[in-house]
Design an enzyme around this catalytic site. Sequence first.
Site, PDB file in Angstrom:
ATOM      1  N   ASN A   1       0.917  -1.217   0.142  1.00 25.33           N
ATOM      2  CA  ASN A   1      -0.257  -0.143   0.011  1.00 25.33           C
ATOM      3  C   ASN A   1       1.013   1.293  -0.046  1.00 25.33           C
ATOM      4  O   ASN A   1       1.492   1.452   0.889  1.00 25.33           O
ATOM      5  CB  ASN A   1      -0.967  -0.022   1.331  1.00 25.33           C
ATOM      6  CG  ASN A   1      -1.943   1.348   1.383  1.00 25.33           C
ATOM      7  OD1 ASN A   1      -1.652   2.272   0.447  1.00 25.33           O
ATOM      8  ND2 ASN A   1      -2.376   1.506   2.724  1.00 25.33           N
TER       9      ASN A   1
ATOM     10  N   GLU B   1      -6.797   4.926   7.682  1.00 21.63           N
ATOM     11  CA  GLU B   1      -6.178   6.352   7.522  1.00 21.63           C
ATOM     12  C   GLU B   1      -7.390   7.137   6.757  1.00 21.63           C
ATOM     13  O   GLU B   1      -7.648   8.217   7.224  1.00 21.63           O
ATOM     14  CB  GLU B   1      -5.033   6.472   6.776  1.00 21.63           C
ATOM     15  CG  GLU B   1      -3.897   5.958   7.456  1.00 21.63           C
ATOM     16  CD  GLU B   1      -2.871   5.455   6.640  1.00 21.63           C
ATOM     17  OE1 GLU B   1      -2.631   5.654   5.605  1.00 21.63           O
ATOM     18  OE2 GLU B   1      -1.628   4.853   7.334  1.00 21.63           O
TER      19      GLU B   1
ATOM     20  N   SER C   1       3.162  -2.363  10.383  1.00 17.42           N
ATOM     21  CA  SER C   1       4.529  -2.550  10.618  1.00 17.42           C
ATOM     22  C   SER C   1       5.200  -3.690  10.182  1.00 17.42           C
ATOM     23  O   SER C   1       6.154  -4.216  10.877  1.00 17.42           O
ATOM     24  CB  SER C   1       5.035  -1.859  11.837  1.00 17.42           C
ATOM     25  OG  SER C   1       4.610  -0.607  12.111  1.00 17.42           O
TER      26      SER C   1
ATOM     27  N   LYS D   1       0.135   4.126  -0.240  1.00 17.88           N
ATOM     28  CA  LYS D   1      -0.362   5.432   0.180  1.00 17.88           C
ATOM     29  C   LYS D   1      -0.085   6.762  -0.694  1.00 17.88           C
ATOM     30  O   LYS D   1      -0.119   6.634  -1.775  1.00 17.88           O
ATOM     31  CB  LYS D   1      -0.078   5.506   1.874  1.00 17.88           C
ATOM     32  CG  LYS D   1       0.000   4.524   2.396  1.00 17.88           C
ATOM     33  CD  LYS D   1       0.243   4.685   4.048  1.00 17.88           C
ATOM     34  CE  LYS D   1      -0.078   3.176   4.726  1.00 17.88           C
ATOM     35  NZ  LYS D   1      -0.064   3.276   6.070  1.00 17.88           N
TER      36      LYS D   1
ATOM     37  N   GLY E   1       2.370   2.354  10.603  1.00 19.23           N
ATOM     38  CA  GLY E   1       3.300   3.217  10.510  1.00 19.23           C
ATOM     39  C   GLY E   1       4.091   3.674  11.795  1.00 19.23           C
ATOM     40  O   GLY E   1       4.527   4.631  11.799  1.00 19.23           O
TER      41      GLY E   1
ATOM     42  N   HIS F   1      -9.590   1.730   4.704  1.00 14.94           N
ATOM     43  CA  HIS F   1      -7.964   1.655   5.370  1.00 14.94           C
ATOM     44  C   HIS F   1      -8.447   2.622   6.722  1.00 14.94           C
ATOM     45  O   HIS F   1      -9.183   3.652   6.779  1.00 14.94           O
ATOM     46  CB  HIS F   1      -7.057   2.297   4.606  1.00 14.94           C
ATOM     47  CG  HIS F   1      -5.644   2.109   5.201  1.00 14.94           C
ATOM     48  ND1 HIS F   1      -5.241   3.141   5.985  1.00 14.94           N
ATOM     49  CD2 HIS F   1      -4.872   1.153   5.056  1.00 14.94           C
ATOM     50  CE1 HIS F   1      -4.010   2.611   6.393  1.00 14.94           C
ATOM     51  NE2 HIS F   1      -3.831   1.671   6.124  1.00 14.94           N
TER      52      HIS F   1
ATOM     53  N   GLY G   1       2.758  -1.142   4.282  1.00 15.38           N
ATOM     54  CA  GLY G   1       2.800   0.160   3.955  1.00 15.38           C
ATOM     55  C   GLY G   1       4.344   0.517   3.597  1.00 15.38           C
ATOM     56  O   GLY G   1       4.805   0.370   2.473  1.00 15.38           O
TER      57      GLY G   1
ATOM     58  N   GLU H   1      -5.714  -4.690  10.590  1.00 12.69           N
ATOM     59  CA  GLU H   1      -4.686  -3.744  10.668  1.00 12.69           C
ATOM     60  C   GLU H   1      -4.899  -3.056  12.175  1.00 12.69           C
ATOM     61  O   GLU H   1      -5.701  -2.043  12.146  1.00 12.69           O
ATOM     62  CB  GLU H   1      -4.742  -2.659   9.643  1.00 12.69           C
ATOM     63  CG  GLU H   1      -4.112  -3.386   8.319  1.00 12.69           C
ATOM     64  CD  GLU H   1      -3.610  -2.298   7.289  1.00 12.69           C
ATOM     65  OE1 GLU H   1      -2.601  -2.776   6.655  1.00 12.69           O
ATOM     66  OE2 GLU H   1      -4.250  -1.274   7.133  1.00 12.69           O
TER      67      GLU H   1
END
Length: 251
Positions: A9, A96, A210, A11, A170, A94, A231, A164
């Site tokens: 991903n 985010e 992570s 991002k 992250g 997601h 990510g 997740e």
Amino acid sequence: MRKPFIAGNWKMNMTAESGAALIKELTPLVKDADCDVALCVPAILIPAMTKAAEGTNIAIGAENMHWEAKGAYTGEISADMLKEYGVKYVIIGHSERRQYFGETDETVNKRTKAVLAAGMTPIMCVGETLDERENGVTEKILSRQLTVDLEGVEDVTKVVIAYEPVWAIGTGRTATNEQAQETIAYIRKKIGELFCPKCAEKVIIQYGGSMNAANCKGLMAQPDIDGGLIGSASLKKEFAQIVNYNKYWEN
Ligand code: PGA
């Protein structure tokens, strides 16, 4: 029975130039992978990345999609626009997007159904925040997300679920193998209750947060973990090591 699936991903990272260079670097390193491989990239990079990945085993995915077929939705991307470039996977919900862009379980549900109706595979993300984990409500949160996000889905085996934990995304803080296994086993059990136990056995469930070259082997060895949504580590060569989690890797 479930084929492992490792997806990146990107991002809001990379450009057409740096993205194509990375795909070129990754191509020979991932070509013998035993798992399915995808890179989900910013919408504007899809045409160039599709071209860069042509003839490789790297599928290109999107990071979001609107549920309506077309219309006055400034800034949104439709299923037809993605399909025109052969996009196979779309990340939906997601954390985010849930955190910063007003995504709710209801809109995740609409998007998931639209991706399925268009014949693509949603990578539908669920996961608890740190507060929720510390307050012992992880299962309650996941139960709500899965119930609402998957409502009205006819064939749940066509959905990839990415678990997740928000606190691991992250942050460099990964769930332990045991935490990830235990929570993903719960997700599978819940899918069994919502749909049928046999379908639950077929659903691909990834871990995300992570995941990297150092911890991927341990996570992938867990019986219920079928892959990863990556990510930061998908922005570099390290992604190839994760894809080859089951092989000996010489640095
Ligand atoms: P991360 O991101 O690997 O950088 O933690 C994972 C994700 O958000 O999908």
